[in-house]
Design a protein around this motif. Structure first.
Motif, mmCIF file in Angstrom:
data_model
loop_
_atom_site.group_PDB
_atom_site.id
_atom_site.type_symbol
_atom_site.label_atom_id
_atom_site.label_comp_id
_atom_site.label_asym_id
_atom_site.label_seq_id
_atom_site.Cartn_x
_atom_site.Cartn_y
_atom_site.Cartn_z
ATOM 1 N N GLU A 11 -7.650 24.423 1.385
ATOM 2 C CA GLU A 11 -7.693 24.668 -0.061
ATOM 3 C C GLU A 11 -6.535 25.524 -0.546
ATOM 4 O O GLU A 11 -6.089 25.390 -1.685
ATOM 5 C CB GLU A 11 -9.025 25.330 -0.426
ATOM 6 C CG GLU A 11 -10.232 24.418 -0.185
ATOM 7 C CD GLU A 11 -11.538 25.169 -0.152
ATOM 8 O OE1 GLU A 11 -11.485 26.402 0.076
ATOM 9 O OE2 GLU A 11 -12.596 24.552 -0.341
ATOM 10 N N LEU A 15 -4.888 23.585 -3.694
ATOM 11 C CA LEU A 15 -5.463 24.037 -4.956
ATOM 12 C C LEU A 15 -4.933 25.404 -5.366
ATOM 13 O O LEU A 15 -4.476 26.187 -4.520
ATOM 14 C CB LEU A 15 -6.985 24.094 -4.824
ATOM 15 C CG LEU A 15 -7.676 22.778 -4.444
ATOM 16 C CD1 LEU A 15 -9.156 23.007 -4.206
ATOM 17 C CD2 LEU A 15 -7.453 21.720 -5.522
ATOM 18 N N THR A 20 -11.804 26.076 -5.077
ATOM 19 C CA THR A 20 -12.217 25.439 -3.828
ATOM 20 C C THR A 20 -12.558 23.977 -4.096
ATOM 21 O O THR A 20 -12.730 23.549 -5.242
ATOM 22 C CB THR A 20 -13.445 26.141 -3.229
ATOM 23 O OG1 THR A 20 -14.572 25.920 -4.096
ATOM 24 C CG2 THR A 20 -13.211 27.637 -3.083
ATOM 25 N N TRP A 21 -12.656 23.202 -2.998
ATOM 26 C CA TRP A 21 -13.038 21.802 -3.136
ATOM 27 C C TRP A 21 -14.443 21.669 -3.728
ATOM 28 O O TRP A 21 -14.732 20.711 -4.457
ATOM 29 C CB TRP A 21 -12.988 21.104 -1.786
ATOM 30 C CG TRP A 21 -11.604 20.943 -1.216
ATOM 31 C CD1 TRP A 21 -11.147 21.446 -0.039
ATOM 32 C CD2 TRP A 21 -10.518 20.224 -1.807
ATOM 33 N NE1 TRP A 21 -9.822 21.104 0.142
ATOM 34 C CE2 TRP A 21 -9.422 20.341 -0.916
ATOM 35 C CE3 TRP A 21 -10.356 19.507 -2.985
ATOM 36 C CZ2 TRP A 21 -8.186 19.762 -1.179
ATOM 37 C CZ3 TRP A 21 -9.125 18.930 -3.262
ATOM 38 C CH2 TRP A 21 -8.066 19.050 -2.370
ATOM 39 N N ASN A 225 -4.988 16.691 -6.088
ATOM 40 C CA ASN A 225 -5.128 18.032 -6.664
ATOM 41 C C ASN A 225 -5.267 17.997 -8.192
ATOM 42 O O ASN A 225 -5.051 19.000 -8.870
ATOM 43 C CB ASN A 225 -3.988 18.951 -6.229
ATOM 44 C CG ASN A 225 -2.633 18.470 -6.711
ATOM 45 O OD1 ASN A 225 -2.527 17.520 -7.489
ATOM 46 N ND2 ASN A 225 -1.579 19.134 -6.264
#
Length: 388
Positions: A11, A15, A20-21, A225
Motif C-alpha cells: 500500500e 496509495l 489502505t486497500w 490506484n
C-alpha cells in the motif's frame, strides 16, 4: 508466492499516505477500481482480434476491391537456388565481401545481386490490399473510441477543471462508463501488443513495442490506484490524431493523392497540437503540479509521471518525423516517403545502373515498391497507428 504478492501490492507504494486497500473496497454506496477487473482485458483482447479478422475479410476487403486495390504484392525476385540458399540459411543482407564472391560464382554484377536480395526481402512484405484492410480496421476502432471518449468526457467536471482529478482522491467512485472506457482501451492495446508480431513489420518495431508497453503500464497503473480521471484525459487526447493518420493511409493505398495529402496535413496539425501543446500544458501540468499541491507525491505517483514523460519523449520522436515529412511535402509538392518505408527502395543511382553483363540477370523494376504513390513510406508505416 504470498510474500511476493504482498510485496508487489504494498500500500505504501500504490496509495497515498494513510490510505489502505480496505478503504477502496466496493460497498453498496460506491464502487472503486479493483485490480482483478483488469483480467477482463485478456478475453476481450482476443475477442477484439477476432472481430478484426472478420472486419478485414468481410468489410474492409470488399471496400478495397471496390476501390480497385488489388492483392498484388511487390515484384518477386527471379528464382535462383544459390542466392535463395544464402538468403534463407546465411543472411538477408550480405556484406560486400559475400556479394563479390557471389558475383564471381554466378557471373552477375554486384548491383544485380544487391537488387535480387532487395526484391527477395520485399516479396515477403504484405500487399497493398492487406495494408488497406489493416488501416481500415484501425481507422474504424480509433474513430469509435475517440468519439466515445469525447462524448463521455463532455459530461465530466474534470474535462473543464483538471483539479477535479485530484479532489477527494483516491475516494472517487468508478462509473460504468469510465470502467467500459478503460477496459476497452486496455484490451485494444493488449491485442496490438500480440498482433504486432503478425502485422506488417516496420522499422520502428522496437519503438512501437515500447510505446504499447508504456501505454498498457499507464492504463494499468492509473486504474489500480484510481487515477482514472486523469487517465481518461490522456487516452482521449492521444486518440485524437490516430483516425486521421489511418484515413491518410487508406487514401494513399487507393491512390487518392490530394485526399491523402489533405488528411496528412490535418493529422500533422492535430498530432503536433495535441502531443506537443495540449498534453504537456494541460495533462502533465495537472499530473505533476496540481496533484502535488492537492494530494502530494508517493511512490506510484513518481512511476506514473515517469511513464507519462516517456510517452512525451516518444511524442517528440514522432513529431520530429512528421515535421521532416512536412518539409519534404512543401519542397516536393506532395507528401513523400521517409525512412520508415515498409518497402525498401533503391537509390537513384541504382535505378540508373546499366544492365548486367549476364543476359540472365534480373532486369525488373529496381524501385521495389508495390506501385503506390506519394506517401507510400511514411503513411504506410505511420508513427502512431497503434498507438498513444
Amino acid at each position: 508466492m504470498a510474500g511476493i504478492l504482498a510485496w508487489f501490492w504494498n500500500e505504501r507504494f500504490w496509495l497515498p499516505h494513510n490510505v489502505t486497500w480496505a478503504d477502496l473496497k466496493n460497498t453498496e454506496e460506491a464502487t472503486f477500481p479493483q485490480a482483478e477487473d483488469l483480467y477482463l482485458a485478456f478475453p476481450l483482447a482476443f475477442f477484439i482480434f477476432m472481430v478484426r479478422l472478420v472486419f478485414e475479410r468481410f468489410i474492409a476487403k470488399p471496400c478495397a476491391l471496390g476501390l480497385n486495390i488489388q492483392a498484388n504484392g511487390p515484384q518477386k525476385a527471379q528464382p535462383n537456388a544459390i542466392l535463395e540458399k544464402v538468403f534463407t540459411a546465411i543472411t538477408k543482407h550480405p556484406d560486400e565481401k559475400r556479394l563479390e564472391g557471389l558475383s564471381k560464382q554466378l557471373d552477375w554484377d554486384v548491383r544485380s545481386i544487391q537488387r535480387w536480395f532487395r526484391q527477395r526481402r520485399n516479396q515477403e512484405k504484405p500487399s497493398t490490399l492487406t495494408r488497406f484492410c489493416e488501416s481500415m480496421w484501425r481507422f474504424t476502432f480509433y474513430l469509435y473510441v475517440f468519439t466515445y471518449g469525447v462524448r463521455f468526457l463532455k459530461k465530466t467536471p474534470w474535462l473543464w477543471n483538471t483539479k477535479q482529478c485530484w479532489y477527494n482522491y483516491p475516494y472517487q467512485p468508478l462509473t460504468p462508463d469510465l470502467h467500459y472506457y478503460y477496459i476497452l482501451e486496455l484490451s485494444f492495446y493488449w491485442s496490438l501488443m500480440f498482433s504486432q508480431f503478425t502485422d506488417i513489420k516496420r522499422k520502428d518495431f522496437v519503438i512501437m513495442f515500447l510505446h504499447h508497453l508504456a501505454t498498457i503500464s499507464l492504463i494499468t497503473f492509473s486504474y489500480v490506484n484510481n487515477m482514472a480521471r486523469v487517465g481518461t484525459l490522456v487516452m482521449c487526447l492521444h486518440d485524437a490524431a490516430d483516425a486521421l493518420l489511418e484515413a491518410a493511409k487508406m487514401a494513399n493505398y487507393a491512390k487518392f493523392q490530394k485526399l491523402c495529402d489533405l488528411m496528412f496535413v490535418m493529422f500533422a496539425i492535430v498530432f503536433i497540437t495535441t502531443r506537443l501543446g495540449i498534453f504537456p500544458l494541460w495533462v502533465l501540468n495537472t499530473t505533476l503540479f496540481e496533484s502535488w499541491e492537492i494530494v502530494g507525491p508517493y511512490p506510484s505517483w513518481w512511476v506514473f509521471n515517469l511513464l507519462l514523460l516517456l510517452i512525451q519523449v516518444l511524442n517528440c520522436f514522432w513529431s520530429n518525423l512528421i515535421i521532416k515529412i512536412a518539409c519534404k511535402a512543401i519542397s516536393k509538392g506532395k507528401v513523400s516517403k521517409d525512412d520508415r518505408s515498409d518497402i525498401e527502395s533503391s537509390s537513384d543511382e541504382e535505378d540508373s545502373v546499366l544492365p548486367a553483363k549476364n543476359p540472365h540477370n534480373p532486369t525488373t523494376n529496381t524501385n521495389g515498391t508495390s506501385g503506390t504513390s506519394g506517401t507510400n513510406g511514411y503513411l504506410t508505416g505511420g508513427p502512431c497507428a497503434e498507438e498513444h
